[in-house]
Write a protein that holds these residues in place. Structure first.
Motif, PDB file in Angstrom:
ATOM      1  N   SER A  51       0.327  -0.655   0.207  1.00  0.00           N
ATOM      2  CA  SER A  51       0.028   0.365   0.183  1.00  0.00           C
ATOM      3  C   SER A  51       0.946   1.566   0.233  1.00  0.00           C
ATOM      4  CB  SER A  51      -1.320   0.103   0.624  1.00  0.00           C
ATOM      5  OG  SER A  51      -1.561   1.990   1.048  1.00  0.00           O
ATOM      6  N   GLY A  52       0.568   2.197  -1.189  1.00  0.00           N
ATOM      7  CA  GLY A  52       1.656   3.434  -1.293  1.00  0.00           C
ATOM      8  C   GLY A  52       0.746   4.082   0.297  1.00  0.00           C
ATOM      9  N   LEU A  53      -0.666   4.239   0.236  1.00  0.00           N
ATOM     10  CA  LEU A  53      -0.932   4.731   1.216  1.00  0.00           C
ATOM     11  C   LEU A  53      -0.147   4.945   2.443  1.00  0.00           C
ATOM     12  CD1 LEU A  53      -4.726   4.877   0.399  1.00  0.00           C
ATOM     13  CD2 LEU A  53      -2.839   6.574  -0.760  1.00  0.00           C
ATOM     14  N   GLN A  54       0.408   3.611   2.770  1.00  0.00           N
ATOM     15  CA  GLN A  54       0.565   3.513   4.286  1.00  0.00           C
ATOM     16  C   GLN A  54       1.897   4.166   4.385  1.00  0.00           C
ATOM     17  OE1 GLN A  54      -0.319  -0.351   5.336  1.00  0.00           O
ATOM     18  NE2 GLN A  54      -2.623  -0.981   5.260  1.00  0.00           N
ATOM     19  N   ALA A  55       2.858   3.124   2.685  1.00  0.00           N
ATOM     20  CA  ALA A  55       4.457   3.288   2.855  1.00  0.00           C
ATOM     21  C   ALA A  55       4.573   4.691   3.381  1.00  0.00           C
ATOM     22  CB  ALA A  55       4.530   2.933   1.832  1.00  0.00           C
ATOM     23  N   LEU A  56       3.882   6.079   2.230  1.00  0.00           N
ATOM     24  CA  LEU A  56       4.147   7.274   2.170  1.00  0.00           C
ATOM     25  C   LEU A  56       4.126   7.900   3.936  1.00  0.00           C
ATOM     26  CD1 LEU A  56       5.190   9.121   0.851  1.00  0.00           C
ATOM     27  CD2 LEU A  56       2.962   9.892   0.174  1.00  0.00           C
ATOM     28  N   ASP A  57       3.472   7.185   4.330  1.00  0.00           N
ATOM     29  CA  ASP A  57       2.887   7.485   5.693  1.00  0.00           C
ATOM     30  C   ASP A  57       4.050   7.685   6.801  1.00  0.00           C
ATOM     31  OD1 ASP A  57       1.680   8.548   7.637  1.00  0.00           O
ATOM     32  OD2 ASP A  57       1.033   7.286   8.355  1.00  0.00           O
ATOM     33  N   SER A  58       4.894   6.591   6.806  1.00  0.00           N
ATOM     34  CA  SER A  58       6.165   6.389   7.420  1.00  0.00           C
ATOM     35  C   SER A  58       7.057   7.020   6.918  1.00  0.00           C
ATOM     36  CB  SER A  58       6.266   5.102   7.594  1.00  0.00           C
ATOM     37  OG  SER A  58       5.965   4.011   7.011  1.00  0.00           O
ATOM     38  N   PHE A  59       7.995   6.976   5.092  1.00  0.00           N
ATOM     39  CA  PHE A  59       8.528   7.216   4.503  1.00  0.00           C
ATOM     40  C   PHE A  59       8.735   8.804   4.306  1.00  0.00           C
ATOM     41  CE2 PHE A  59      10.073   6.571   0.239  1.00  0.00           C
ATOM     42  CZ  PHE A  59      12.149   6.398   0.748  1.00  0.00           C
ATOM     43  N   SER A  60       7.768   9.467   4.208  1.00  0.00           N
ATOM     44  CA  SER A  60       7.670  10.773   3.663  1.00  0.00           C
ATOM     45  C   SER A  60       8.701  11.336   4.040  1.00  0.00           C
ATOM     46  CB  SER A  60       6.407  11.805   3.981  1.00  0.00           C
ATOM     47  OG  SER A  60       6.220  11.698   5.227  1.00  0.00           O
ATOM     48  N   ALA A  61       8.990  12.230   5.543  1.00  0.00           N
ATOM     49  CA  ALA A  61       9.842  12.816   6.155  1.00  0.00           C
ATOM     50  C   ALA A  61      11.403  11.757   5.379  1.00  0.00           C
ATOM     51  CB  ALA A  61       9.720  12.057   7.726  1.00  0.00           C
ATOM     52  N   THR A  62      11.805  10.489   5.391  1.00  0.00           N
ATOM     53  CA  THR A  62      13.288  10.223   4.701  1.00  0.00           C
ATOM     54  C   THR A  62      13.451  10.685   2.847  1.00  0.00           C
ATOM     55  OG1 THR A  62      13.257   8.213   5.969  1.00  0.00           O
ATOM     56  CG2 THR A  62      14.048   8.534   4.496  1.00  0.00           C
ATOM     57  N   ALA A  63      12.294  10.405   3.024  1.00  0.00           N
ATOM     58  CA  ALA A  63      11.609  10.309   1.616  1.00  0.00           C
ATOM     59  C   ALA A  63      12.318  12.508   0.967  1.00  0.00           C
ATOM     60  CB  ALA A  63      10.688  10.302   0.402  1.00  0.00           C
ATOM     61  N   LEU A  64      11.820  13.530   1.850  1.00  0.00           N
ATOM     62  CA  LEU A  64      11.528  14.803   1.024  1.00  0.00           C
ATOM     63  C   LEU A  64      13.719  14.864   2.028  1.00  0.00           C
ATOM     64  CD1 LEU A  64       8.667  16.019   3.129  1.00  0.00           C
ATOM     65  CD2 LEU A  64       9.645  15.945   0.575  1.00  0.00           C
ATOM     66  N   ALA A  65      13.555  14.332   2.732  1.00  0.00           N
ATOM     67  CA  ALA A  65      15.140  14.677   2.841  1.00  0.00           C
ATOM     68  C   ALA A  65      16.486  14.600   1.965  1.00  0.00           C
ATOM     69  CB  ALA A  65      15.781  13.616   4.550  1.00  0.00           C
ATOM     70  N   LEU A  66      16.230  12.624   2.043  1.00  0.00           N
ATOM     71  CA  LEU A  66      16.623  12.279   0.504  1.00  0.00           C
ATOM     72  C   LEU A  66      16.912  12.839  -1.062  1.00  0.00           C
ATOM     73  CD1 LEU A  66      16.940   8.276   1.048  1.00  0.00           C
ATOM     74  CD2 LEU A  66      18.648  10.200   1.730  1.00  0.00           C
ATOM     75  N   THR A  67      16.033  13.848  -1.004  1.00  0.00           N
ATOM     76  CA  THR A  67      15.253  14.106  -2.271  1.00  0.00           C
ATOM     77  C   THR A  67      15.505  16.243  -2.731  1.00  0.00           C
ATOM     78  OG1 THR A  67      13.151  14.480  -2.482  1.00  0.00           O
ATOM     79  CG2 THR A  67      14.213  12.345  -3.431  1.00  0.00           C
ATOM     80  N   GLY A  68      16.322  16.508  -0.987  1.00  0.00           N
ATOM     81  CA  GLY A  68      16.826  17.962  -1.027  1.00  0.00           C
ATOM     82  C   GLY A  68      15.086  18.231  -0.140  1.00  0.00           C
ATOM     83  N   GLY A  69      14.266  17.794  -0.561  1.00  0.00           N
ATOM     84  CA  GLY A  69      12.618  18.807  -0.225  1.00  0.00           C
ATOM     85  C   GLY A  69      12.723  19.819  -1.819  1.00  0.00           C
ATOM     86  N   HIS A  70      13.053  18.943  -2.838  1.00  0.00           N
ATOM     87  CA  HIS A  70      12.410  20.415  -4.665  1.00  0.00           C
ATOM     88  C   HIS A  70      11.376  19.512  -4.765  1.00  0.00           C
ATOM     89  CE1 HIS A  70      15.674  23.155  -3.133  1.00  0.00           C
ATOM     90  NE2 HIS A  70      16.718  21.574  -3.207  1.00  0.00           N
ATOM     91  N   TYR A  71      10.792  18.092  -4.230  1.00  0.00           N
ATOM     92  CA  TYR A  71      10.027  17.363  -5.145  1.00  0.00           C
ATOM     93  C   TYR A  71       8.349  17.177  -4.005  1.00  0.00           C
ATOM     94  CZ  TYR A  71      13.639  16.707  -8.188  1.00  0.00           C
ATOM     95  OH  TYR A  71      14.646  16.914  -9.425  1.00  0.00           O
ATOM     96  N   ASP A  72       7.830  17.050  -4.935  1.00  0.00           N
ATOM     97  CA  ASP A  72       6.994  16.753  -3.858  1.00  0.00           C
ATOM     98  C   ASP A  72       6.912  14.977  -3.807  1.00  0.00           C
ATOM     99  OD1 ASP A  72       5.602  19.302  -3.639  1.00  0.00           O
ATOM    100  OD2 ASP A  72       3.371  18.791  -5.530  1.00  0.00           O
ATOM    101  N   ILE A  73       6.450  14.727  -3.349  1.00  0.00           N
ATOM    102  CA  ILE A  73       6.498  13.145  -2.975  1.00  0.00           C
ATOM    103  C   ILE A  73       5.351  12.292  -2.989  1.00  0.00           C
ATOM    104  CG2 ILE A  73       7.294  10.652  -2.270  1.00  0.00           C
ATOM    105  CD1 ILE A  73       9.832  12.415  -3.017  1.00  0.00           C
ATOM    106  N   VAL A  74       4.694  11.479  -4.215  1.00  0.00           N
ATOM    107  CA  VAL A  74       3.610  11.054  -4.795  1.00  0.00           C
ATOM    108  C   VAL A  74       3.644   9.211  -4.131  1.00  0.00           C
ATOM    109  CG1 VAL A  74       1.461  10.664  -5.779  1.00  0.00           C
ATOM    110  CG2 VAL A  74       2.129  12.965  -5.237  1.00  0.00           C
ATOM    111  N   SER A  75       2.982   8.794  -3.508  1.00  0.00           N
ATOM    112  CA  SER A  75       1.968   7.348  -4.100  1.00  0.00           C
ATOM    113  C   SER A  75       0.961   7.228  -3.792  1.00  0.00           C
ATOM    114  CB  SER A  75       2.803   6.843  -2.632  1.00  0.00           C
ATOM    115  OG  SER A  75       3.101   5.088  -3.020  1.00  0.00           O
ATOM    116  N   TRP A  76       0.771   5.998  -3.911  1.00  0.00           N
ATOM    117  CA  TRP A  76      -0.714   5.708  -4.412  1.00  0.00           C
ATOM    118  C   TRP A  76      -1.093   4.011  -4.180  1.00  0.00           C
ATOM    119  CZ3 TRP A  76       3.213   5.209  -6.838  1.00  0.00           C
ATOM    120  CH2 TRP A  76       3.596   4.444  -8.037  1.00  0.00           C
ATOM    121  N   ASP A  77      -2.363   3.826  -3.562  1.00  0.00           N
ATOM    122  CA  ASP A  77      -2.328   2.176  -4.172  1.00  0.00           C
ATOM    123  C   ASP A  77      -3.314   1.714  -5.357  1.00  0.00           C
ATOM    124  OD1 ASP A  77      -2.384   1.950  -1.115  1.00  0.00           O
ATOM    125  OD2 ASP A  77      -4.212   2.023  -0.719  1.00  0.00           O
ATOM    126  N   PRO A  78      -2.310   0.965  -5.724  1.00  0.00           N
ATOM    127  CA  PRO A  78      -2.165   0.210  -7.214  1.00  0.00           C
ATOM    128  C   PRO A  78      -3.167  -0.500  -7.138  1.00  0.00           C
ATOM    129  CG  PRO A  78       0.175   0.274  -6.715  1.00  0.00           C
ATOM    130  CD  PRO A  78      -0.850   0.766  -5.734  1.00  0.00           C
TER     131      PRO A  78
END
Length: 517
Positions: A51-78
């Motif tokens: 589930s991308g909805l569940q995953a991004l709930d826990s991964f968003s801070a890490t993803a924003l830090a790794l990508t420099g905060g310059h991108y929206d991070i979008v996930s989804w339930d496929p």
């Protein structure tokens, strides 16, 4: 759910080549960029079925830090995942009780009992004795799945359609023809490999971590992909586990019962417990813990080195007590059939259904049926137990074994080529030893893509590089997403951080050094 995240829906055609099939919608979740926005990065957490909805709930801070905060991070339930996406959760049984009743008396509920690598004629006889019953069950399962409320959607949940969904989301969020940025881990790397080869002109910043061989998926039956390819380094990860345990000694690893034990001694203790559990199950099928249970728990622990000390110092004692005293495990067990195990598994023991979305996606992508029977699948397991992974090849159930009997294939499957020239270079990542997606898969994809990809290897264990922290690798990712820079060659390696201790006082480099001594 993090209140800073926002959610939405997006309509998509069930079949991009036949709009008359109708439409569904995807459930999306977004973490907003924290600096000047440069676009969107789409994140798939693996599975299939994660589930991308569940995953991004826990991964968003890490993803924003790794990508420099310059991108929206979008996930989804496929497609095939979750209660909000349509087509969403696939389930061939209305309740978990129906699932359990259907499989009662089979290895689907008990697992496979074996010692060593099927050297016992009794173990072989018990396994192959189940073949006629399991064949009948899989044949009936195919009919049940088609008759279920999910049945009409089975052909529309494949990975090629999901790749087209990613491009459609990019068009909607960043504009038609915009660069598609993507992070995929585990099964998400198969999605990513298909995505960049189906749409090479759209490739922006893409990271694939824990890579599945796309050639194997396109040419081999799924059971062979798992047994002969994906398990190739599973026992090497186990070697790292017992080596780390021996280095930690009894103060840091309870399986090393006394000081000075070698990795072979730790291994012998584990195999002795497996033998006792096996023998007890042969005497009484109602024992609380079987050797199959232990293999499944141990195999799950191999995915994440952060879990190793917990398994060795907590779970191990419970297993010993359960086997020797024949008492139940705390909390009970629920046997699952995840494929590559999503980063955020949806295995909730309170659920009243058995989700089959992961199976539907995996098997929808699989090669056409080749007349394989359950007996053939069992032969594959025995061969892999003897030649690839003596410890983990016999774990059952596993989604890969459904596919020869699955009733449909996806309306679109991508089977190559996998060597397109991409609009931008991508990063391909792998741990040195991964129990589910070996380094060879990453090497294969990087080689196929040539100058369009760069391989970075992390000197670590576990399923995907995210299981062990590495400032070296974090710096590479941040530079890639922020400046577009990356290592020039495939020879780059990163160490796990020295202060990350797998066992008390034992880090990854100490384990690797001991293994190579």
């Amino acid at each position: 759910m993090d209140p800073a995240l926002s959610c939405s829906f997006m309509e998509v055609p069930l079949d991009y080549h036949d709009r008359s099939a109708g439409y569904g919608h995807l459930a999306l979740i977004k973490a907003n960029a924290t600096h000047a926005r440069r676009g969107t990065i789409f994140y798939n957490p693996g599975g299939p079925g994660g589930s991308g909805l569940q995953a991004l709930d826990s991964f968003s801070a890490t993803a924003l830090a790794l990508t420099g905060g310059h991108y929206d991070i979008v996930s989804w339930d496929p497609r095939g995942v979750g209660p909000l996406t349509i087509p969403g959760d696939i389930s061939c049984f209305p309740t978990l009780a129906d699932y359990t009743a259907f499989w009662n008396g089979t290895i689907q509920l008990t697992g496979i009992e074996t010692t060593g690598n099927f050297t016992s004629a009794a173990d072989l006889g018990a396994l192959f004795g189940q073949a006629p019953l399991m064949q009948a069950k899989f044949d009936e399962l195919a009919r049940r799945c088609l008759r279920s409320p999910s049945g009409r959607f089975l052909r529309y949940v494949g990975t090629a359609a999901t790749a087209r969904d990613v491009v459609a989301m990019a068009d909607a969020l960043d504009g038609p023809g915009s660069a598609v940025n993507f992070i995929g881990v585990s099964y998400g790397t198969l999605l990513g490999t298909w995505l960049v080869n189906m749409f090479p002109e759209r490739v922006g910043r893409v990271v694939l971590d824990g890579v599945i061989s796309p050639v194997a998926v396109a040419t081999d039956e799924s059971s062979v992909v798992w047994s002969n390819h994906e398990l190739a380094d599973a026992d090497k990860v186990y070697e790292g586990f017992v080596t780390g345990c021996a280095l930690a000694g009894p103060q840091g690893c309870a399986i090393a019962a006394s000081a000075g034990l070698s990795p072979a001694d730790v291994d012998e203790s584990i195999r002795a417990l497996l033998q006792r559990a096996h023998d007890a199950a042969r005497r009484n099928q109602s024992v609380p813990v079987t050797s199959s249970d232990i293999r499944e728990l141990l195999g799950s622990a191999m995915y994440d080195p952060a879990d190793w000390a917990g398994f060795a110092n907590t779970t191990w004692a419970e297993l010993v007590a359960a086997v020797d005293g024949e008492v139940g495990m705390k909390g009970g067990r629920r046997r699952t059939d995840d494929a590559f195990r999503p980063q955020t598994p949806r295995d909730d023991p309170t659920e009243d259904t058995q989700p089959d979305g992961g199976v539907a996606i995996l098997c929808g992508d699989s090669v056409d049926p080749r007349g394989t029977r359950v007996e053939d699948a069992f032969k594959t397991i025995v061969t892999a137990s003897r030649n690839v992974s003596p410890l983990f090849a016999s774990i059952w159930p596993a989604s890969f074994y459904y596919c020869p009997f699955w009733p449909v294939r996806a309306v679109e499957r991508y089977q190559g080529p996998f060597n397109r020239t991409l609009a931008n270079r991508i990063l391909v990542l792998s741990n040195l030893f991964d129990p589910a997606t070996p380094l060879e898969g990453a090497k294969e994809v990087a080689t196929l893509l040539g100058d369009s990809a760069v391989l970075v290897t992390q000197r670590g264990f576990g399923h995907t590089t995210f299981t062990e922290p590495s400032q070296c690798l974090s710096d590479i990712l941040t530079a890639y997403f922020t400046y577009g820079t990356m290592p020039e060659s495939n020879g780059t390696t990163c160490a796990a951080d020295a202060d990350f201790e797998v066992f008390p006082g034992v880090n990854t480099e100490a384990i690797l050094a001991a293994m190579s001594a």
